[in-house]
Motif scaffolding. Structure first.
Motif, PDB file in Angstrom:
ATOM      1  N   ILE A  75      -3.812  31.695  -2.900  1.00 57.92           N
ATOM      2  CA  ILE A  75      -3.837  32.634  -4.023  1.00 57.92           C
ATOM      3  C   ILE A  75      -3.127  32.066  -5.248  1.00 57.92           C
ATOM      4  O   ILE A  75      -3.604  32.183  -6.378  1.00 57.92           O
ATOM      5  N   ASN A  76      -1.991  31.415  -5.024  1.00 56.52           N
ATOM      6  CA  ASN A  76      -1.117  31.038  -6.129  1.00 56.52           C
ATOM      7  C   ASN A  76      -1.271  29.606  -6.634  1.00 56.52           C
ATOM      8  O   ASN A  76      -0.597  29.226  -7.601  1.00 56.52           O
ATOM      9  N   SER A  77      -2.132  28.808  -6.001  1.00 48.41           N
ATOM     10  CA  SER A  77      -2.221  27.391  -6.393  1.00 48.41           C
ATOM     11  C   SER A  77      -3.488  27.031  -7.156  1.00 48.41           C
ATOM     12  O   SER A  77      -3.674  25.865  -7.524  1.00 48.41           O
ATOM     13  N   GLN A  78      -4.361  27.993  -7.393  1.00 47.15           N
ATOM     14  CA  GLN A  78      -5.676  27.656  -7.940  1.00 47.15           C
ATOM     15  C   GLN A  78      -5.613  27.001  -9.319  1.00 47.15           C
ATOM     16  O   GLN A  78      -6.483  26.192  -9.667  1.00 47.15           O
ATOM     17  N   ASN A  79      -4.596  27.290 -10.104  1.00 51.24           N
ATOM     18  CA  ASN A  79      -4.481  26.703 -11.445  1.00 51.24           C
ATOM     19  C   ASN A  79      -3.477  25.561 -11.507  1.00 51.24           C
ATOM     20  O   ASN A  79      -3.131  25.098 -12.592  1.00 51.24           O
ATOM     21  N   PHE A  80      -3.033  25.108 -10.352  1.00 48.77           N
ATOM     22  CA  PHE A  80      -2.077  24.000 -10.303  1.00 48.77           C
ATOM     23  C   PHE A  80      -2.743  22.729 -10.822  1.00 48.77           C
ATOM     24  O   PHE A  80      -3.826  22.354 -10.378  1.00 48.77           O
ATOM     25  N   LYS A  81      -2.102  22.073 -11.782  1.00 48.16           N
ATOM     26  CA  LYS A  81      -2.686  20.892 -12.422  1.00 48.16           C
ATOM     27  C   LYS A  81      -2.291  19.619 -11.684  1.00 48.16           C
ATOM     28  O   LYS A  81      -1.104  19.354 -11.497  1.00 48.16           O
ATOM     29  N   THR A  82      -3.294  18.854 -11.283  1.00 44.60           N
ATOM     30  CA  THR A  82      -3.043  17.599 -10.548  1.00 44.60           C
ATOM     31  C   THR A  82      -3.497  16.364 -11.328  1.00 44.60           C
ATOM     32  O   THR A  82      -3.541  15.270 -10.770  1.00 44.60           O
ATOM     33  N   LYS A  83      -3.819  16.530 -12.602  1.00 43.19           N
ATOM     34  CA  LYS A  83      -4.186  15.402 -13.461  1.00 43.19           C
ATOM     35  C   LYS A  83      -3.442  15.526 -14.783  1.00 43.19           C
ATOM     36  O   LYS A  83      -3.426  16.613 -15.366  1.00 43.19           O
ATOM     37  N   PRO A  84      -2.837  14.442 -15.256  1.00 41.03           N
ATOM     38  CA  PRO A  84      -2.675  13.138 -14.579  1.00 41.03           C
ATOM     39  C   PRO A  84      -1.638  13.234 -13.471  1.00 41.03           C
ATOM     40  O   PRO A  84      -0.835  14.171 -13.441  1.00 41.03           O
ATOM     41  N   TRP A  85      -1.642  12.257 -12.547  1.00 33.66           N
ATOM     42  CA  TRP A  85      -0.705  12.263 -11.417  1.00 33.66           C
ATOM     43  C   TRP A  85      -0.296  10.821 -11.105  1.00 33.66           C
ATOM     44  O   TRP A  85      -1.150   9.964 -10.891  1.00 33.66           O
ATOM     45  N   ASN A  86       1.005  10.598 -11.104  1.00 31.90           N
ATOM     46  CA  ASN A  86       1.535   9.265 -10.804  1.00 31.90           C
ATOM     47  C   ASN A  86       2.507   9.327  -9.643  1.00 31.90           C
ATOM     48  O   ASN A  86       3.215  10.327  -9.470  1.00 31.90           O
ATOM     49  N   ILE A  87       2.531   8.278  -8.862  1.00 30.42           N
ATOM     50  CA  ILE A  87       3.452   8.164  -7.720  1.00 30.42           C
ATOM     51  C   ILE A  87       4.277   6.896  -7.898  1.00 30.42           C
ATOM     52  O   ILE A  87       3.716   5.818  -8.128  1.00 30.42           O
ATOM     53  N   SER A  88       5.575   7.032  -7.805  1.00 31.46           N
ATOM     54  CA  SER A  88       6.430   5.851  -7.855  1.00 31.46           C
ATOM     55  C   SER A  88       6.790   5.437  -6.433  1.00 31.46           C
ATOM     56  O   SER A  88       7.058   6.283  -5.578  1.00 31.46           O
ATOM     57  N   ILE A  89       6.758   4.134  -6.176  1.00 30.55           N
ATOM     58  CA  ILE A  89       7.155   3.584  -4.879  1.00 30.55           C
ATOM     59  C   ILE A  89       8.288   2.609  -5.169  1.00 30.55           C
ATOM     60  O   ILE A  89       8.084   1.597  -5.864  1.00 30.55           O
ATOM     61  N   GLU A  90       9.461   2.896  -4.669  1.00 31.89           N
ATOM     62  CA  GLU A  90      10.654   2.160  -5.067  1.00 31.89           C
ATOM     63  C   GLU A  90      11.649   2.042  -3.928  1.00 31.89           C
ATOM     64  O   GLU A  90      11.338   2.325  -2.781  1.00 31.89           O
ATOM     65  N   GLY A  91      12.844   1.584  -4.252  1.00 29.40           N
ATOM     66  CA  GLY A  91      13.885   1.417  -3.241  1.00 29.40           C
ATOM     67  C   GLY A  91      13.934   0.000  -2.719  1.00 29.40           C
ATOM     68  O   GLY A  91      13.877  -0.967  -3.491  1.00 29.40           O
ATOM     69  N   GLU A  92      14.017  -0.133  -1.409  1.00 33.08           N
ATOM     70  CA  GLU A  92      14.128  -1.446  -0.766  1.00 33.08           C
ATOM     71  C   GLU A  92      12.751  -2.090  -0.668  1.00 33.08           C
ATOM     72  O   GLU A  92      12.161  -2.220   0.400  1.00 33.08           O
ATOM     73  N   VAL A  93      12.236  -2.492  -1.823  1.00 31.35           N
ATOM     74  CA  VAL A  93      10.934  -3.144  -1.909  1.00 31.35           C
ATOM     75  C   VAL A  93      11.031  -4.326  -2.870  1.00 31.35           C
ATOM     76  O   VAL A  93      11.891  -4.355  -3.748  1.00 31.35           O
ATOM     77  N   GLU A  94      10.133  -5.271  -2.703  1.00 30.25           N
ATOM     78  CA  GLU A  94      10.139  -6.435  -3.580  1.00 30.25           C
ATOM     79  C   GLU A  94       9.467  -6.157  -4.917  1.00 30.25           C
ATOM     80  O   GLU A  94       9.834  -6.747  -5.936  1.00 30.25           O
ATOM     81  N   ASN A  95       8.497  -5.259  -4.911  1.00 32.44           N
ATOM     82  CA  ASN A  95       7.724  -5.013  -6.127  1.00 32.44           C
ATOM     83  C   ASN A  95       7.566  -3.519  -6.371  1.00 32.44           C
ATOM     84  O   ASN A  95       6.493  -2.955  -6.102  1.00 32.44           O
ATOM     85  N   PRO A  96       8.596  -2.834  -6.863  1.00 30.78           N
ATOM     86  CA  PRO A  96       8.462  -1.396  -7.125  1.00 30.78           C
ATOM     87  C   PRO A  96       7.349  -1.142  -8.148  1.00 30.78           C
ATOM     88  O   PRO A  96       7.144  -1.923  -9.078  1.00 30.78           O
ATOM     89  N   ILE A  97       6.630  -0.052  -7.934  1.00 27.90           N
ATOM     90  CA  ILE A  97       5.513   0.248  -8.825  1.00 27.90           C
ATOM     91  C   ILE A  97       5.448   1.735  -9.140  1.00 27.90           C
ATOM     92  O   ILE A  97       6.013   2.570  -8.428  1.00 27.90           O
ATOM     93  N   LYS A  98       4.749   2.037 -10.209  1.00 25.95           N
ATOM     94  CA  LYS A  98       4.342   3.402 -10.519  1.00 25.95           C
ATOM     95  C   LYS A  98       2.834   3.353 -10.615  1.00 25.95           C
ATOM     96  O   LYS A  98       2.282   2.621 -11.447  1.00 25.95           O
ATOM     97  N   ILE A  99       2.169   4.096  -9.769  1.00 25.92           N
ATOM     98  CA  ILE A  99       0.726   3.974  -9.642  1.00 25.92           C
ATOM     99  C   ILE A  99       0.069   5.342  -9.816  1.00 25.92           C
ATOM    100  O   ILE A  99       0.595   6.365  -9.365  1.00 25.92           O
TER     101      ILE A  99
END
Length: 301
Positions: A75-99
């Motif tokens: 009922i409450n999520s129908q207008n939830f906006k999912t664009k644009p959407w980015n995910i950051s992958i970070e921490g103990e990694v060699e190549n942190p990214i935002k994708i």
């Protein structure tokens, strides 16, 4: 394996009766994901193997960001906006990214994955997801030797998510896995279900799903993945550590403090249908039991 477009949607009635599809499982890319459900659940009857209807999957949800009742997320999520959407992958990694979600869709193919979902509340579904192994996404950043755990963080947006206006949980929603659990091929980044785009109420634009663990371990609407050295505290661990442990593997021999986990109610069955026996690791023991060799699974719940 040909990438299935969301526009190429098979009607649900046909989808649930594709005997030729069932017979062909195990052939081609993604066979590990699809055969895992059927090959390890031989004790289940054909009735218990039926796919849960699209309607039930999308209207019977736990997603406290949108409310605590089962119908609230729809009922409450129908207008939830999912664009644009980015995910950051970070921490103990060699190549942190935002994708971006678009880049993920363009570079990693989603495949059909049929998995059982077992909720800690004692009910279950069989869901034909679309997605890919989380390991494919993590390979983009190359975890370091210090990466022992993977922490997931969901979006925090109380303007759109009315449930976040109340201290029901420690917002934003956080979850975690051990690195070997995260890298297991069954651990899935979900992008859709029933060959359709993932609905908002089910965690759009992407969520994690771990089929051998209780459903609350599967964080929705993820915006950050962090590889860390120490075990993270999840939102439900913060709320009630006695009831919700870090591992939360499906285990019929370890009861929730307030109810038994020995059986489950299959969503979509007749209201008078008997409950069915819950399987260790939700039926995926052949694939994942080795991850916990030597561990007391009654202690590490």
């Amino acid at each position: 394996m040909k990438k299935i477009k969301y526009s190429e949607i098979t009607p649900e009635k046909i989808y649930k009766n594709r005997r030729s599809f069932i017979k062909s499982i195990g052939l081609g890319a993604g066979s590990i994901a699809m055969t895992s459900f059927f090959s390890t659940n031989d004790a289940l009857s054909q009735e218990e193997r039926k796919y849960t209807s699209y309607k039930d999957i999308t209207t019977y949800n736990n997603y406290y960001e949108f409310g605590t009742s089962k119908s609230d997320p729809y009922i409450n999520s129908q207008n939830f906006k999912t664009k644009p959407w980015n995910i950051s992958i970070e921490g103990e990694v060699e190549n942190p990214i935002k994708i971006s979600m678009e880049e993920i869709s363009e570079t990693i193919e989603s495949e059909e994955r049929i998995y059982r979902l077992r909720c800690v509340e004692g009910w279950s579904m069989v869901i034909p997801w679309m997605g890919f192994s989380l390991s494919k996404l993590l390979s983009k950043v190359t975890p370091t030797s210090k990466a022992k755990f993977v922490k997931f963080e969901s979006v925090y947006d109380p303007d759109q998510m009315r449930g976040q206006r109340y201290p029901v949980l420690n917002w934003p929603y956080k979850e975690g896995l051990r690195i070997d659990e995260a890298m297991h091929p069954l651990t899935t980044v979900v992008t859709g279900l029933y060959n359709k785009k993932l609905p908002n109420q089910n965690g759009a634009p992407l969520r994690i799903f771990i089929p051998w663990k209780y459903g609350f371990k599967s964080a929705k609407a993820i915006v950050k993945i962090e590889l860390v050295e120490k075990m993270p505290t999840s939102s439900w661990m913060w709320a009630s550590p006695r009831e919700y442990g870090f591992y939360s593997n499906v285990n019929p021999d370890v009861n929730h403090p307030r109810w038994s986990q020995a059986t489950e109610r299959v969503i979509g069955n007749d209201i008078f249908a008997p409950r069915v026996k819950t399987l260790m690791f939700n039926g995926y023991g052949d694939e994942v039991a080795n991850l916990y060799s030597g561990m007391d699974l009654k202690k590490y719940f």
